[in-house]
Design a protein around this motif. Structure first.
Motif, PDB file in Angstrom:
ATOM      1  N   VAL A   1      23.826  28.835  34.895  1.00 42.79           N
ATOM      2  CA  VAL A   1      24.923  29.790  34.505  1.00 42.79           C
ATOM      3  C   VAL A   1      26.242  29.759  35.449  1.00 42.79           C
ATOM      4  O   VAL A   1      26.212  29.516  36.435  1.00 42.79           O
ATOM      5  N   LEU A   2      27.064  29.581  34.484  1.00 46.41           N
ATOM      6  CA  LEU A   2      28.581  29.406  35.172  1.00 46.41           C
ATOM      7  C   LEU A   2      29.320  30.926  35.295  1.00 46.41           C
ATOM      8  O   LEU A   2      29.226  31.491  34.562  1.00 46.41           O
ATOM      9  N   ILE A   3      30.064  30.939  36.310  1.00 42.01           N
ATOM     10  CA  ILE A   3      30.856  32.079  36.372  1.00 42.01           C
ATOM     11  C   ILE A   3      32.369  31.637  36.464  1.00 42.01           C
ATOM     12  O   ILE A   3      32.763  30.790  37.214  1.00 42.01           O
ATOM     13  N   SER A   4      33.215  32.392  35.787  1.00 41.40           N
ATOM     14  CA  SER A   4      34.702  32.229  35.813  1.00 41.40           C
ATOM     15  C   SER A   4      35.200  33.665  35.669  1.00 41.40           C
ATOM     16  O   SER A   4      34.823  34.638  35.428  1.00 41.40           O
ATOM     17  N   ILE A   5      36.549  33.425  36.246  1.00 42.21           N
ATOM     18  CA  ILE A   5      37.503  34.771  36.313  1.00 42.21           C
ATOM     19  C   ILE A   5      37.831  34.786  34.929  1.00 42.21           C
ATOM     20  O   ILE A   5      38.100  34.031  34.282  1.00 42.21           O
ATOM     21  N   SER A   6      38.069  36.344  34.568  1.00 45.01           N
ATOM     22  CA  SER A   6      38.312  36.375  33.216  1.00 45.01           C
ATOM     23  C   SER A   6      39.925  36.475  33.242  1.00 45.01           C
ATOM     24  O   SER A   6      40.677  36.610  34.204  1.00 45.01           O
ATOM     25  N   PRO A   7      40.403  36.659  31.955  1.00 50.74           N
ATOM     26  CA  PRO A   7      42.044  36.958  31.763  1.00 50.74           C
ATOM     27  C   PRO A   7      42.493  38.257  32.743  1.00 50.74           C
ATOM     28  O   PRO A   7      43.433  38.308  33.345  1.00 50.74           O
ATOM     29  N   ALA A   8      41.509  39.427  32.541  1.00 46.65           N
ATOM     30  CA  ALA A   8      41.979  40.518  33.117  1.00 46.65           C
ATOM     31  C   ALA A   8      41.778  40.539  34.745  1.00 46.65           C
ATOM     32  O   ALA A   8      42.529  40.861  35.681  1.00 46.65           O
ATOM     33  N   GLY A   9      40.893  39.589  35.288  1.00 51.32           N
ATOM     34  CA  GLY A   9      40.480  39.222  36.500  1.00 51.32           C
ATOM     35  C   GLY A   9      41.890  38.413  37.201  1.00 51.32           C
ATOM     36  O   GLY A   9      42.296  38.682  38.170  1.00 51.32           O
ATOM     37  N   GLN A  10      42.162  37.517  36.299  1.00 49.12           N
ATOM     38  CA  GLN A  10      43.646  36.810  36.809  1.00 49.12           C
ATOM     39  C   GLN A  10      44.921  37.664  36.746  1.00 49.12           C
ATOM     40  O   GLN A  10      45.631  37.228  37.762  1.00 49.12           O
ATOM     41  N   ILE A  34      39.414  47.403  44.832  1.00 47.85           N
ATOM     42  CA  ILE A  34      38.717  46.262  45.205  1.00 47.85           C
ATOM     43  C   ILE A  34      38.176  46.295  46.450  1.00 47.85           C
ATOM     44  O   ILE A  34      39.208  46.534  47.633  1.00 47.85           O
ATOM     45  N   THR A  35      37.096  45.781  46.824  1.00 46.05           N
ATOM     46  CA  THR A  35      36.912  45.531  48.161  1.00 46.05           C
ATOM     47  C   THR A  35      37.158  44.154  48.679  1.00 46.05           C
ATOM     48  O   THR A  35      37.403  43.288  47.736  1.00 46.05           O
ATOM     49  N   GLU A  36      36.662  43.988  49.977  1.00 47.05           N
ATOM     50  CA  GLU A  36      37.000  42.460  50.440  1.00 47.05           C
ATOM     51  C   GLU A  36      36.116  41.726  49.749  1.00 47.05           C
ATOM     52  O   GLU A  36      36.673  40.337  49.548  1.00 47.05           O
ATOM     53  N   GLN A  37      34.966  41.897  49.695  1.00 51.49           N
ATOM     54  CA  GLN A  37      34.011  40.889  49.139  1.00 51.49           C
ATOM     55  C   GLN A  37      34.388  40.518  47.630  1.00 51.49           C
ATOM     56  O   GLN A  37      34.266  39.658  47.211  1.00 51.49           O
ATOM     57  N   GLN A  38      34.829  41.734  46.873  1.00 58.16           N
ATOM     58  CA  GLN A  38      35.191  41.353  45.355  1.00 58.16           C
ATOM     59  C   GLN A  38      36.512  40.492  45.629  1.00 58.16           C
ATOM     60  O   GLN A  38      36.486  39.654  44.734  1.00 58.16           O
ATOM     61  N   TRP A  39      37.364  40.833  46.387  1.00 58.94           N
ATOM     62  CA  TRP A  39      38.418  39.877  46.753  1.00 58.94           C
ATOM     63  C   TRP A  39      38.131  38.406  46.832  1.00 58.94           C
ATOM     64  O   TRP A  39      38.693  37.709  46.106  1.00 58.94           O
ATOM     65  N   ARG A  40      37.310  38.336  47.612  1.00 61.32           N
ATOM     66  CA  ARG A  40      36.895  37.115  48.143  1.00 61.32           C
ATOM     67  C   ARG A  40      36.201  36.448  46.726  1.00 61.32           C
ATOM     68  O   ARG A  40      36.552  35.094  46.659  1.00 61.32           O
ATOM     69  N   VAL A  41      35.533  36.813  45.971  1.00 64.08           N
ATOM     70  CA  VAL A  41      34.740  36.514  45.137  1.00 64.08           C
ATOM     71  C   VAL A  41      36.047  36.044  43.786  1.00 64.08           C
ATOM     72  O   VAL A  41      36.032  35.075  43.234  1.00 64.08           O
ATOM     73  N   LEU A  42      36.856  36.866  43.673  1.00 66.65           N
ATOM     74  CA  LEU A  42      37.957  36.690  42.537  1.00 66.65           C
ATOM     75  C   LEU A  42      39.036  35.629  43.227  1.00 66.65           C
ATOM     76  O   LEU A  42      39.308  34.763  42.223  1.00 66.65           O
ATOM     77  N   ARG A  43      39.201  35.489  44.334  1.00 62.94           N
ATOM     78  CA  ARG A  43      40.038  34.540  44.930  1.00 62.94           C
ATOM     79  C   ARG A  43      39.500  33.004  44.739  1.00 62.94           C
ATOM     80  O   ARG A  43      40.016  32.088  44.264  1.00 62.94           O
ATOM     81  N   ALA A  44      37.998  33.152  44.862  1.00 62.14           N
ATOM     82  CA  ALA A  44      37.221  31.757  45.051  1.00 62.14           C
ATOM     83  C   ALA A  44      37.326  31.085  43.328  1.00 62.14           C
ATOM     84  O   ALA A  44      37.486  30.051  43.031  1.00 62.14           O
ATOM     85  N   LEU A  45      37.176  32.355  42.547  1.00 65.84           N
ATOM     86  CA  LEU A  45      37.110  31.960  41.183  1.00 65.84           C
ATOM     87  C   LEU A  45      38.549  31.614  40.477  1.00 65.84           C
ATOM     88  O   LEU A  45      38.544  30.815  39.549  1.00 65.84           O
ATOM     89  N   SER A  46      39.449  32.309  41.262  1.00 63.96           N
ATOM     90  CA  SER A  46      40.826  32.034  40.762  1.00 63.96           C
ATOM     91  C   SER A  46      41.438  30.359  40.986  1.00 63.96           C
ATOM     92  O   SER A  46      42.260  29.819  40.286  1.00 63.96           O
ATOM     93  N   SER A  47      40.479  29.671  41.862  1.00 62.48           N
ATOM     94  CA  SER A  47      40.700  28.438  41.890  1.00 62.48           C
ATOM     95  C   SER A  47      39.996  27.309  41.369  1.00 62.48           C
ATOM     96  O   SER A  47      40.199  26.141  41.674  1.00 62.48           O
ATOM     97  N   VAL A  48      38.976  27.666  40.682  1.00 57.16           N
ATOM     98  CA  VAL A  48      38.145  26.861  39.786  1.00 57.16           C
ATOM     99  C   VAL A  48      37.883  27.250  38.371  1.00 57.16           C
ATOM    100  O   VAL A  48      38.376  28.669  37.950  1.00 57.16           O
ATOM    101  N   SER A  49      37.855  26.400  37.730  1.00 61.96           N
ATOM    102  CA  SER A  49      37.610  26.684  36.050  1.00 61.96           C
ATOM    103  C   SER A  49      36.427  27.546  35.925  1.00 61.96           C
ATOM    104  O   SER A  49      36.248  28.705  35.163  1.00 61.96           O
TER     105      SER A  49
END
Length: 180
Positions: free
Chosen positions: A94-103, A36-51
Protein backbone atom coordinates in the motif's frame (compact mmCIF):
# COMPACT_ATOMS: atom_id res chain seq x y z
CA UNK A 1 27.75 1.77 44.38
CA UNK A 2 26.25 5.10 43.42
CA UNK A 3 27.30 6.63 40.14
CA UNK A 4 27.68 10.37 40.01
CA UNK A 5 25.57 11.48 37.07
CA UNK A 6 26.38 14.55 35.09
CA UNK A 7 24.43 17.66 36.03
CA UNK A 8 20.88 17.47 34.73
CA UNK A 9 21.44 20.69 32.76
CA UNK A 10 24.13 18.81 30.79
CA UNK A 11 21.84 15.91 29.84
CA UNK A 12 21.94 15.63 26.05
CA UNK A 13 18.43 14.13 25.74
CA UNK A 14 16.97 16.93 27.89
CA UNK A 15 18.85 19.62 25.97
CA UNK A 16 17.49 18.23 22.71
CA UNK A 17 13.95 18.06 24.14
CA UNK A 18 14.14 21.64 25.44
CA UNK A 19 15.39 22.91 22.08
CA UNK A 20 12.69 20.97 20.22
CA UNK A 21 10.00 22.38 22.52
CA UNK A 22 11.29 25.94 22.08
CA UNK A 23 11.13 25.57 18.30
CA UNK A 24 7.77 23.79 18.18
CA UNK A 25 6.23 26.43 20.46
CA UNK A 26 6.77 28.84 17.54
CA UNK A 27 4.95 26.60 15.04
CA UNK A 28 2.00 25.29 17.09
CA UNK A 29 -0.26 28.36 16.80
CA UNK A 30 0.04 28.30 13.01
CA UNK A 31 -0.67 24.56 12.83
CA UNK A 32 -3.68 25.04 15.09
CA UNK A 33 -5.00 27.73 12.78
CA UNK A 34 -5.07 25.13 10.00
CA UNK A 35 -6.58 22.47 12.26
CA UNK A 36 -3.64 20.09 12.17
CA UNK A 37 -1.38 18.61 14.81
CA UNK A 38 2.41 18.52 14.78
CA UNK A 39 2.32 14.86 13.82
CA UNK A 40 -0.18 15.45 11.00
CA UNK A 41 2.01 18.26 9.70
CA UNK A 42 5.06 15.97 9.77
CA UNK A 43 3.19 13.38 7.72
CA UNK A 44 1.88 15.91 5.20
CA UNK A 45 5.31 17.54 4.87
CA UNK A 46 6.96 14.18 4.24
CA UNK A 47 4.30 13.24 1.69
CA UNK A 48 4.65 16.59 -0.08
CA UNK A 49 8.26 15.72 -0.92
CA UNK A 50 7.56 12.33 -2.57
CA UNK A 51 5.09 11.06 -5.14
CA UNK A 52 4.12 8.07 -2.95
CA UNK A 53 5.63 6.08 -0.09
CA UNK A 54 5.01 2.85 1.83
CA UNK A 55 3.58 3.18 5.34
CA UNK A 56 6.65 1.79 7.13
CA UNK A 57 8.96 4.09 5.17
CA UNK A 58 6.70 7.01 6.09
CA UNK A 59 6.79 5.98 9.76
CA UNK A 60 10.58 5.96 9.64
CA UNK A 61 10.77 9.30 7.80
CA UNK A 62 8.47 11.00 10.31
CA UNK A 63 9.80 9.28 13.48
CA UNK A 64 6.32 7.97 14.27
CA UNK A 65 5.41 4.52 15.52
CA UNK A 66 3.41 2.51 12.98
CA UNK A 67 0.26 2.29 15.19
CA UNK A 68 0.31 6.07 15.75
CA UNK A 69 0.88 6.68 12.06
CA UNK A 70 -2.09 4.44 11.21
CA UNK A 71 -4.38 6.58 13.38
CA UNK A 72 -2.96 9.78 11.91
CA UNK A 73 -3.41 8.52 8.34
CA UNK A 74 -6.99 7.50 9.09
CA UNK A 75 -7.78 11.04 10.25
CA UNK A 76 -6.01 12.62 7.28
CA UNK A 77 -7.83 10.26 4.92
CA UNK A 78 -11.18 11.19 6.46
CA UNK A 79 -10.33 14.84 5.73
CA UNK A 80 -9.29 13.90 2.17
CA UNK A 81 -5.73 15.15 2.76
CA UNK A 82 -4.01 11.87 1.87
CA UNK A 83 -4.86 8.91 -0.33
CA UNK A 84 -3.97 5.22 -0.29
CA UNK A 85 -3.38 3.14 -3.36
CA UNK A 86 -2.13 -0.33 -4.18
CA UNK A 87 1.29 -0.58 -5.79
CA UNK A 88 0.86 -1.44 -9.48
CA UNK A 89 3.77 -3.92 -9.31
CA UNK A 90 2.79 -5.57 -6.02
CA UNK A 91 -0.86 -5.36 -5.00
CA UNK A 92 0.06 -6.35 -1.42
CA UNK A 93 1.96 -3.09 -0.96
CA UNK A 94 0.00 0.00 0.00
CA UNK A 95 1.34 3.38 -0.98
CA UNK A 96 0.38 6.69 0.59
CA UNK A 97 0.42 10.02 -1.20
CA UNK A 98 -0.72 13.53 -0.49
CA UNK A 99 -4.05 14.44 -2.09
CA UNK A 100 -4.71 17.67 -4.00
CA UNK A 101 -6.54 19.03 -0.91
CA UNK A 102 -3.55 18.07 1.22
CA UNK A 103 -1.22 19.91 -1.13
CA UNK A 104 -3.42 23.01 -0.92
CA UNK A 105 -3.19 22.84 2.89
CA UNK A 106 0.61 22.44 2.67
CA UNK A 107 0.83 25.44 0.36
CA UNK A 108 -1.29 27.62 2.67
CA UNK A 109 0.28 26.52 5.97
CA UNK A 110 3.70 26.52 4.33
CA UNK A 111 3.55 30.28 3.91
CA UNK A 112 3.19 30.63 7.68
CA UNK A 113 5.87 28.01 8.29
CA UNK A 114 8.37 29.78 6.06
CA UNK A 115 7.64 33.08 7.83
CA UNK A 116 8.39 31.40 11.16
CA UNK A 117 11.58 29.88 9.73
CA UNK A 118 12.64 33.33 8.51
CA UNK A 119 12.21 34.76 12.02
CA UNK A 120 14.05 31.82 13.61
CA UNK A 121 16.87 32.39 11.11
CA UNK A 122 16.91 36.12 11.90
CA UNK A 123 17.06 35.47 15.66
CA UNK A 124 19.56 32.63 15.63
CA UNK A 125 21.54 33.48 12.50
CA UNK A 126 21.57 31.75 9.12
CA UNK A 127 25.12 30.47 9.48
CA UNK A 128 24.59 29.16 13.03
CA UNK A 129 21.32 27.49 11.98
CA UNK A 130 23.04 25.77 9.04
CA UNK A 131 25.87 24.58 11.33
CA UNK A 132 23.34 23.34 13.91
CA UNK A 133 21.41 21.39 11.27
CA UNK A 134 24.66 19.86 9.97
CA UNK A 135 25.71 18.91 13.50
CA UNK A 136 22.34 17.34 14.28
CA UNK A 137 22.43 15.37 11.02
CA UNK A 138 25.95 14.17 11.88
CA UNK A 139 24.88 13.21 15.43
CA UNK A 140 21.97 11.23 13.98
CA UNK A 141 24.31 9.41 11.59
CA UNK A 142 26.89 8.61 14.28
CA UNK A 143 24.27 7.38 16.76
CA UNK A 144 22.66 5.16 14.11
CA UNK A 145 25.96 3.77 12.80
CA UNK A 146 26.76 0.46 14.45
CA UNK A 147 25.37 -1.28 17.49
CA UNK A 148 23.80 0.45 20.47
CA UNK A 149 26.44 1.98 22.71
CA UNK A 150 25.09 -0.03 25.66
CA UNK A 151 25.76 -3.22 23.67
CA UNK A 152 29.28 -2.04 22.83
CA UNK A 153 29.90 -1.45 26.54
CA UNK A 154 28.73 -4.98 27.31
CA UNK A 155 25.76 -3.81 29.35
CA UNK A 156 23.05 -6.42 29.91
CA UNK A 157 20.05 -5.25 27.89
CA UNK A 158 18.04 -8.45 28.38
CA UNK A 159 16.32 -7.47 31.61
CA UNK A 160 14.93 -4.20 32.82
CA UNK A 161 14.88 -2.81 36.29
CA UNK A 162 11.23 -2.23 37.15
CA UNK A 163 10.35 1.43 37.22
CA UNK A 164 8.83 2.78 40.44
CA UNK A 165 5.65 3.85 38.66
CA UNK A 166 4.04 2.81 35.37
CA UNK A 167 5.08 4.78 32.30
CA UNK A 168 2.59 7.12 30.79
CA UNK A 169 2.12 8.28 27.23
CA UNK A 170 3.01 6.67 23.96
CA UNK A 171 5.77 4.10 23.77
CA UNK A 172 8.89 5.40 22.13
CA UNK A 173 10.45 3.96 19.00
CA UNK A 174 12.08 0.76 20.16
CA UNK A 175 10.61 1.48 23.62
CA UNK A 176 14.00 2.56 24.96
CA UNK A 177 14.00 4.95 27.91
CA UNK A 178 15.31 8.41 27.12
CA UNK A 179 18.27 8.65 29.48
CA UNK A 180 21.96 9.38 29.18
Amino acid sequence: MRVRLRDFSKSLPMSLLRAREAVMRQFRPSLGRFGITEQQWRVLRALSSVSAIEVLELADATCLLAPSLSRILKGLEERDLVQRMADENDMRRVLISISPAGQVLIDQAGQHSEGIYAEITRRYGAERLAVLQDMLRELDEVMNDGPLIAESLGLDLGTRTPSPSPRRGRPRKGDEPLED
